[in-house]
Motif scaffolding. Sequence first.
Motif, mmCIF file in Angstrom:
data_model
loop_
_atom_site.group_PDB
_atom_site.id
_atom_site.type_symbol
_atom_site.label_atom_id
_atom_site.label_comp_id
_atom_site.label_asym_id
_atom_site.label_seq_id
_atom_site.Cartn_x
_atom_site.Cartn_y
_atom_site.Cartn_z
ATOM 1 N N LEU A 51 -9.042 4.217 15.854
ATOM 2 C CA LEU A 51 -10.206 3.493 14.883
ATOM 3 C C LEU A 51 -11.154 2.817 16.077
ATOM 4 O O LEU A 51 -10.536 2.240 17.017
ATOM 5 N N ASN A 52 -12.475 3.078 15.752
ATOM 6 C CA ASN A 52 -13.407 2.586 16.480
ATOM 7 C C ASN A 52 -13.793 1.029 16.283
ATOM 8 O O ASN A 52 -13.656 0.754 15.004
ATOM 9 N N LYS A 53 -13.690 0.094 17.261
ATOM 10 C CA LYS A 53 -14.412 -1.059 16.966
ATOM 11 C C LYS A 53 -15.600 -1.125 16.832
ATOM 12 O O LYS A 53 -16.481 -0.417 17.638
ATOM 13 N N PRO A 54 -16.531 -1.847 15.796
ATOM 14 C CA PRO A 54 -15.926 -2.583 14.950
ATOM 15 C C PRO A 54 -15.417 -1.649 13.690
ATOM 16 O O PRO A 54 -16.135 -0.668 13.445
ATOM 17 N N PHE A 55 -14.329 -2.056 12.824
ATOM 18 C CA PHE A 55 -13.853 -1.385 11.791
ATOM 19 C C PHE A 55 -13.930 -2.202 10.558
ATOM 20 O O PHE A 55 -14.036 -3.364 10.673
ATOM 21 N N ARG A 56 -14.012 -1.555 9.581
ATOM 22 C CA ARG A 56 -13.813 -2.322 8.178
ATOM 23 C C ARG A 56 -12.210 -2.463 7.686
ATOM 24 O O ARG A 56 -11.654 -1.158 8.086
ATOM 25 N N PRO A 57 -12.039 -3.274 6.768
ATOM 26 C CA PRO A 57 -10.632 -3.365 6.422
ATOM 27 C C PRO A 57 -10.106 -2.160 5.796
ATOM 28 O O PRO A 57 -9.028 -1.477 5.867
ATOM 29 N N GLU A 58 -11.393 -1.485 5.053
ATOM 30 C CA GLU A 58 -10.721 -0.211 4.340
ATOM 31 C C GLU A 58 -10.699 0.767 5.199
ATOM 32 O O GLU A 58 -9.714 1.828 4.921
ATOM 33 N N ASP A 59 -11.103 0.819 6.234
ATOM 34 C CA ASP A 59 -10.854 2.121 7.465
ATOM 35 C C ASP A 59 -9.568 1.812 7.807
ATOM 36 O O ASP A 59 -8.688 2.901 8.042
ATOM 37 N N LEU A 60 -9.033 0.675 8.081
ATOM 38 C CA LEU A 60 -7.683 0.452 8.417
ATOM 39 C C LEU A 60 -6.732 0.738 7.525
ATOM 40 O O LEU A 60 -5.793 1.349 7.582
ATOM 41 N N ARG A 61 -7.040 0.231 6.196
ATOM 42 C CA ARG A 61 -6.171 0.740 5.061
ATOM 43 C C ARG A 61 -5.982 2.320 4.972
ATOM 44 O O ARG A 61 -4.819 2.732 4.825
ATOM 45 N N GLU A 62 -7.097 3.022 5.107
ATOM 46 C CA GLU A 62 -6.906 4.396 5.031
ATOM 47 C C GLU A 62 -5.947 5.044 6.111
ATOM 48 O O GLU A 62 -5.541 5.900 6.088
ATOM 49 N N VAL A 63 -6.351 4.749 7.549
ATOM 50 C CA VAL A 63 -5.487 5.075 8.580
ATOM 51 C C VAL A 63 -4.054 4.585 8.278
ATOM 52 O O VAL A 63 -3.251 5.495 8.535
ATOM 53 N N MET A 64 -4.005 3.573 8.121
ATOM 54 C CA MET A 64 -2.370 3.268 7.764
ATOM 55 C C MET A 64 -1.654 3.932 6.468
ATOM 56 O O MET A 64 -0.575 4.253 6.713
ATOM 57 N N SER A 65 -2.533 4.125 5.495
ATOM 58 C CA SER A 65 -2.037 5.105 4.438
ATOM 59 C C SER A 65 -1.649 6.408 4.915
ATOM 60 O O SER A 65 -0.477 6.970 4.828
ATOM 61 N N ARG A 66 -2.521 6.674 6.091
ATOM 62 C CA ARG A 66 -2.157 8.260 6.464
ATOM 63 C C ARG A 66 -0.862 8.223 7.349
ATOM 64 O O ARG A 66 -0.089 9.272 7.203
ATOM 65 N N VAL A 67 -0.808 7.270 8.178
ATOM 66 C CA VAL A 67 0.282 6.995 9.164
ATOM 67 C C VAL A 67 1.567 6.784 8.557
ATOM 68 O O VAL A 67 2.531 7.372 8.877
ATOM 69 N N LEU A 68 1.435 5.988 7.640
ATOM 70 C CA LEU A 68 2.742 5.674 6.883
ATOM 71 C C LEU A 68 3.133 6.509 5.728
ATOM 72 O O LEU A 68 3.783 6.188 4.931
ATOM 73 N N GLY A 69 2.197 7.360 5.261
ATOM 74 C CA GLY A 69 2.232 8.196 4.304
ATOM 75 C C GLY A 69 3.601 8.819 3.978
ATOM 76 O O GLY A 69 4.247 9.032 2.882
ATOM 77 N N ASN A 70 4.487 9.102 5.129
ATOM 78 C CA ASN A 70 5.841 9.413 4.927
ATOM 79 C C ASN A 70 6.875 8.312 4.795
ATOM 80 O O ASN A 70 8.157 8.717 5.237
ATOM 81 N N LYS A 71 6.433 7.225 5.098
ATOM 82 C CA LYS A 71 7.365 6.194 5.103
ATOM 83 C C LYS A 71 7.203 5.212 4.011
ATOM 84 O O LYS A 71 6.297 4.419 3.558
ATOM 85 N N ALA A 72 8.182 5.339 3.117
ATOM 86 C CA ALA A 72 8.309 4.358 1.928
ATOM 87 C C ALA A 72 7.094 4.324 0.965
ATOM 88 O O ALA A 72 6.672 3.270 0.554
ATOM 89 N N GLY A 73 6.425 5.591 1.145
ATOM 90 C CA GLY A 73 5.223 5.697 0.112
ATOM 91 C C GLY A 73 3.980 4.957 0.551
ATOM 92 O O GLY A 73 3.109 4.885 -0.241
ATOM 93 N N GLY A 74 3.772 4.791 1.779
ATOM 94 C CA GLY A 74 2.676 4.244 2.383
ATOM 95 C C GLY A 74 2.090 2.821 2.027
ATOM 96 O O GLY A 74 3.133 2.079 1.699
ATOM 97 N N VAL A 75 0.976 2.459 2.079
ATOM 98 C CA VAL A 75 0.470 1.210 1.977
ATOM 99 C C VAL A 75 0.160 0.944 0.295
ATOM 100 O O VAL A 75 -0.247 1.779 -0.357
#
Lengths: 160, 132
Positions: free
Chosen positions: B106-130
């Motif tokens: 993620l580039n700084k500055p980022f929006r909370p929704e950008d972080l949420r999207e990235v985390m959903s993608r990264v955790l997609g295979n872990k316990a259903g994501g965010v």
Amino acid sequence: MDKEQLRGALAAAARQVLEDAAFVFTEEADAPTDESAWSTAISQVYLPFVGPTCGRFMLAASSRLGESLAAEMIAADPGSPESEEEAEDSLRELLNMISGATLEEVFREEPWEMAVPELRQVSPAEYLATRLDADVWVHLDTEDADPLELAVFLGKGEPR
Amino acid sequence: MSYNLLIVDDSPITRKVVKRAISMTGLEVGTVHEAQDGVEALEVLGSQWVDIVFADLNMPRMSGVELIAKMAEGHLLEDIPVIVITSDRNQLRLAELQDRGVSAHLNKPFRPEDLREVMSRVLGNKAGGVHG
């Protein structure tokens, strides 16, 4: 390096970063040349970079503006101990973000590196003296009329 | 399931911003560890269970690039996703890091929704994501 292109990229990056990171809206203005426009203490941050051209970025702001930017960044109350504690770090981090966005625009696919930003406190007179050496500079006024300036010193070593 | 996180950044204000943005994602968070450089991050990784690392790149003592190299050497990158959050937008370096096993950036500055999207993608295979 085309200085006009660099100045445009720096101004655009600064305004966007301030808006996105600290919810501060700014206008470009002519830079005041006398000390009265500045408060007694100026926080001056330098960030060296190397790439197709080397140099350093500089950001200057009053300590009061640093506190207010920190408060916005962490959603704290302006004047709170927390915003006071983070004032200097907010300026370092904002210059980091502005420098990254500017270098991406001017260097594009070329390799480049940024160093860790460093901050020092200077008097208005000292600040105005260093500003004379800048190759490119941008003056921004915030809604509260607090000045914030950015500059680039190309091919220069340590700040004097 | 709650996730233990490690935020690695030399800037205290950025660690606070990242922490606050994470709290807005709806992710169930356990312990949030903080480190101000790669050296401190390796100490945490050596002694604590961490599910996700958020790492800056430009840091004194040990940079994020060096931290990621050390994590790759120790086979930690295979188990622990690393999300790089940086002002350094050098595309060559970011591409190299992704080749090395970094999950996202993620580039700084980022929006909370950008972080949420990235985390959903990264955790997609872990316990259903965010959630949320």
